[in-house]
Structures are given as C-alpha cells and as structure tokens.
Design a protein around this motif. Structure first.
Motif, PDB file in Angstrom:
ATOM      1  N   THR A 182       0.829  -1.208   0.000  1.00 54.27           N
ATOM      2  CA  THR A 182       0.000   0.000   0.000  1.00 54.27           C
ATOM      3  C   THR A 182       0.863   1.256   0.000  1.00 54.27           C
ATOM      4  O   THR A 182       1.770   1.401   0.827  1.00 54.27           O
ATOM      5  CB  THR A 182      -0.931   0.030   1.224  1.00 54.27           C
ATOM      6  N   LEU A 183       0.569   2.156  -0.946  1.00 57.62           N
ATOM      7  CA  LEU A 183       1.287   3.424  -1.033  1.00 57.62           C
ATOM      8  C   LEU A 183       0.467   4.534  -0.389  1.00 57.62           C
ATOM      9  O   LEU A 183      -0.764   4.538  -0.453  1.00 57.62           O
ATOM     10  CB  LEU A 183       1.555   3.778  -2.502  1.00 57.62           C
ATOM     11  N   PHE A 184       1.168   5.476   0.200  1.00 56.02           N
ATOM     12  CA  PHE A 184       0.531   6.642   0.815  1.00 56.02           C
ATOM     13  C   PHE A 184       0.909   7.866  -0.009  1.00 56.02           C
ATOM     14  O   PHE A 184       2.090   8.170  -0.172  1.00 56.02           O
ATOM     15  CB  PHE A 184       1.008   6.789   2.263  1.00 56.02           C
ATOM     16  N   LEU A 185      -0.079   8.569  -0.542  1.00 56.32           N
ATOM     17  CA  LEU A 185       0.151   9.746  -1.371  1.00 56.32           C
ATOM     18  C   LEU A 185      -0.126  11.000  -0.552  1.00 56.32           C
ATOM     19  O   LEU A 185      -1.147  11.099   0.135  1.00 56.32           O
ATOM     20  CB  LEU A 185      -0.759   9.741  -2.601  1.00 56.32           C
ATOM     21  N   GLN A 186       0.779  11.970  -0.644  1.00 61.08           N
ATOM     22  CA  GLN A 186       0.617  13.233   0.065  1.00 61.08           C
ATOM     23  C   GLN A 186       0.838  14.396  -0.894  1.00 61.08           C
ATOM     24  O   GLN A 186       1.491  14.252  -1.923  1.00 61.08           O
ATOM     25  CB  GLN A 186       1.621  13.329   1.224  1.00 61.08           C
ATOM     26  N   ASN A 187       0.314  15.553  -0.533  1.00 57.83           N
ATOM     27  CA  ASN A 187       0.454  16.788  -1.312  1.00 57.83           C
ATOM     28  C   ASN A 187      -0.259  16.695  -2.662  1.00 57.83           C
ATOM     29  O   ASN A 187       0.203  17.254  -3.657  1.00 57.83           O
ATOM     30  CB  ASN A 187       1.936  17.141  -1.515  1.00 57.83           C
ATOM     31  N   LEU A 188      -1.381  16.006  -2.677  1.00 54.43           N
ATOM     32  CA  LEU A 188      -2.196  15.939  -3.891  1.00 54.43           C
ATOM     33  C   LEU A 188      -2.966  17.251  -4.078  1.00 54.43           C
ATOM     34  O   LEU A 188      -3.264  17.948  -3.099  1.00 54.43           O
ATOM     35  CB  LEU A 188      -3.195  14.786  -3.790  1.00 54.43           C
ATOM     36  N   PRO A 189      -3.325  17.592  -5.329  1.00 49.09           N
ATOM     37  CA  PRO A 189      -4.185  18.763  -5.540  1.00 49.09           C
ATOM     38  C   PRO A 189      -5.518  18.561  -4.824  1.00 49.09           C
ATOM     39  O   PRO A 189      -5.974  17.434  -4.647  1.00 49.09           O
ATOM     40  CB  PRO A 189      -4.371  18.784  -7.063  1.00 49.09           C
ATOM     41  N   ASP A 190      -6.159  19.644  -4.427  1.00 46.69           N
ATOM     42  CA  ASP A 190      -7.416  19.540  -3.699  1.00 46.69           C
ATOM     43  C   ASP A 190      -8.504  18.829  -4.497  1.00 46.69           C
ATOM     44  O   ASP A 190      -9.397  18.192  -3.922  1.00 46.69           O
ATOM     45  CB  ASP A 190      -7.912  20.941  -3.302  1.00 46.69           C
ATOM     46  N   ASP A 191      -8.427  18.925  -5.850  1.00 45.88           N
ATOM     47  CA  ASP A 191      -9.464  18.296  -6.664  1.00 45.88           C
ATOM     48  C   ASP A 191      -9.105  16.874  -7.108  1.00 45.88           C
ATOM     49  O   ASP A 191      -9.800  16.279  -7.927  1.00 45.88           O
ATOM     50  CB  ASP A 191      -9.779  19.150  -7.894  1.00 45.88           C
ATOM     51  N   ALA A 192      -8.015  16.318  -6.572  1.00 51.07           N
ATOM     52  CA  ALA A 192      -7.650  14.936  -6.919  1.00 51.07           C
ATOM     53  C   ALA A 192      -8.749  13.993  -6.448  1.00 51.07           C
ATOM     54  O   ALA A 192      -9.278  14.133  -5.351  1.00 51.07           O
ATOM     55  CB  ALA A 192      -6.323  14.566  -6.266  1.00 51.07           C
ATOM     56  N   ASN A 193      -9.101  13.030  -7.300  1.00 49.99           N
ATOM     57  CA  ASN A 193     -10.163  12.090  -6.944  1.00 49.99           C
ATOM     58  C   ASN A 193      -9.769  10.671  -7.318  1.00 49.99           C
ATOM     59  O   ASN A 193      -8.695  10.431  -7.906  1.00 49.99           O
ATOM     60  CB  ASN A 193     -11.488  12.478  -7.615  1.00 49.99           C
ATOM     61  N   GLU A 194     -10.633   9.733  -6.997  1.00 44.61           N
ATOM     62  CA  GLU A 194     -10.352   8.314  -7.234  1.00 44.61           C
ATOM     63  C   GLU A 194     -10.126   8.019  -8.713  1.00 44.61           C
ATOM     64  O   GLU A 194      -9.229   7.264  -9.080  1.00 44.61           O
ATOM     65  CB  GLU A 194     -11.505   7.468  -6.695  1.00 44.61           C
TER      66      GLU A 194
END
Length: 254
Positions: A182-194
């Motif tokens: 499992t990867l943990f993603l950080q600092n994504l754009p606010d509109d990032a979605n599934e």
C-alpha cells in the motif's frame, strides 16, 4: 609493511557467478581513475559488460566487475586475488546476487524478469535503508562525557529522580519505510479524486484500488495485489507533478 588483509588462500570466494566483488580498494582514488585501472587489469580475463564503483561513503573501497561468463570471473579471482592496486591488496569474491547487466543480457531489457529483478533489488535496498535508520535512532551518537553523565541524567529526570515516563519509540522517516503493498500519497491537488489517481496508478502490475480519505484533501492510499507492483509504482510516480504540486509517494506506515 605487513598487510591486514587475508591471504588469497584464506579468502572465501563464494558460489561461482559472472560478477566479481572487489573490496579493500584505496578509497582516496578518484572513481574515473579507479575504473580505468580495474578495466586494464580485469579485461585480460574476458569481456567486461559492466563495472560498478561508486563514491558514496557506504560503497567506498568496493567495486563490481561483471564478465560475460562465470569462467572468466573465476579465472580473474584466481589470478588477481591479493594483487596490490594503489598499494592495497585487492580481496576478490563472487558477488552474491546477479547484476542488472547480467540479467538484462540474459533476459532482455524489456523482459518481465528483468523488471522483477530491479524491483527486488530496490525493495532490498530500501529495506536495508529503513533498518539502518531505525538502528541509528535506537543507538544515537552522544557527545556526553563520563564526567558529565550524572549531570545529564539528573537534568533529564528532574534532579536525580527516576523518570517513570516510557521512552519514545524511534520512528522511521517516511522515505525509509520498508516496502509493502500500500502506497501513501501526500500533497495531492485539492481536486484529486479516485478516477484521476486510478488512471495514473492503474497501469502498474497488480493494481487493486485507490482509497480517498473522507474529509481530508491532499492525501490518498493506493493498494496493490503484489509487492512488485507497489515498488514499481513508487519508483515510477514518486515526485510527479500534478497542478504545480509535487506529489510525495511513500509506503504506508504499518
């Protein structure tokens, strides 16, 4: 001057392979000169398909020479063992793992076996880095002298009273967490979605799902069926830029 290195007869050279591992090299020699010298010595025993020598602290004094055959490597070890290079006798043995160059030659650069080999090597490298960081945190270097020790202890425990508070457990930095699926993603754009993240990570082997965090923007989890897929995705997508944001990709903390 007597050498502290073991004589050739006492060196355990391991299981035959096409890669020669060299240690006890002079660390002050510049890498280009070292590679040039090793090539001149070892090219007499067969075709060299790769030569690896790095300047980082952990790899200093070591090198790998990859031949096109195990026979060439074996002959080189027999004849070059303890040969002095820059006044230091080289200590030679067969490498314990196959080199990237050997696997690439045997299977092809685009083969799934070569990709799996690279992922296993990266996973092992990251595992060792994580263990090293954890070990350094368990045993931090201290400059406290023996004379200052009682004072330091008294200061920590409030005038010499024994502290009952448990010591904080050392925490591995995100960058050195051991690999998992499992990867943990950080600092994504606010509109990032599934849907967006699925299109990015779904191309990696063993992709399972994207999990957004309800009520939290900028983070998400990506799960894979196999470790190899997670490793490939981390290496391939780490540092990607989405809408002017550099996305941080690490393994999930267990």
């Amino acid at each position: 001057m007597a050498s502290n290195s073991p004589p050739a007869a006492a060196v355990s050279v391991g299981t035959p392979s096409s890669t020669v591992y060299i240690r006890n090299l002079e660390e002050s020699v510049k890498i280009p000169l070292l590679k040039q010298s090793l090539t001149a010595i070892f090219s007499q025993y067969g075709t060299i398909i790769d030569l690896v020598a790095k300047k980082n602290l952990k790899a200093k004094g070591q090198a790998f020479v990859v031949f096109d055959s195990a026979a060439a490597a074996e002959q080189a070890i027999k004849e070059v063992q303890a040969f002095p290079l820059f006044d230091k006798p080289m200590v030679l043995a067969f490498a314990k793992t196959r080199s990237d160059a050997t696997v690439k030659r045997d299977t092809g650069e685009e083969s799934t076996e070569f990709e799996a080999h690279k992922r296993r090597r990266l996973a092992e490298k990251e595992r060792k880095q994580a263990l090293a960081v954890l070990e350094s945190q368990r045993h931090p270097a201290t400059t406290t002298t023996s004379a200052d020790a009682p004072k330091a202890a008294a200061k920590k425990t409030g005038g010499g009273l024994k502290s009952t508070a448990p010591a904080a457990a050392p925490q591995i930095p995100d960058e050195y967490l051991p690999p998992n699926t499992t990867l943990f993603l950080q600092n994504l754009p606010d509109d990032a979605n599934e849907s967006m993240l699925t299109s990015l990570f779904g191309r990696f082997d063993g992709f399972k799902e994207v999990r957004m965090v309800p009520g939290r923007k900028g983070i998400a989890f990506v799960e894979f069926e196999q470790l190899e897929g997670a490793i490939g995705a981390k290496e391939g997508m780490g540092g990607m830029v989405l809408e002017d944001k550099i996305v941080k990709v690490t393994y999930q903390r267990q």
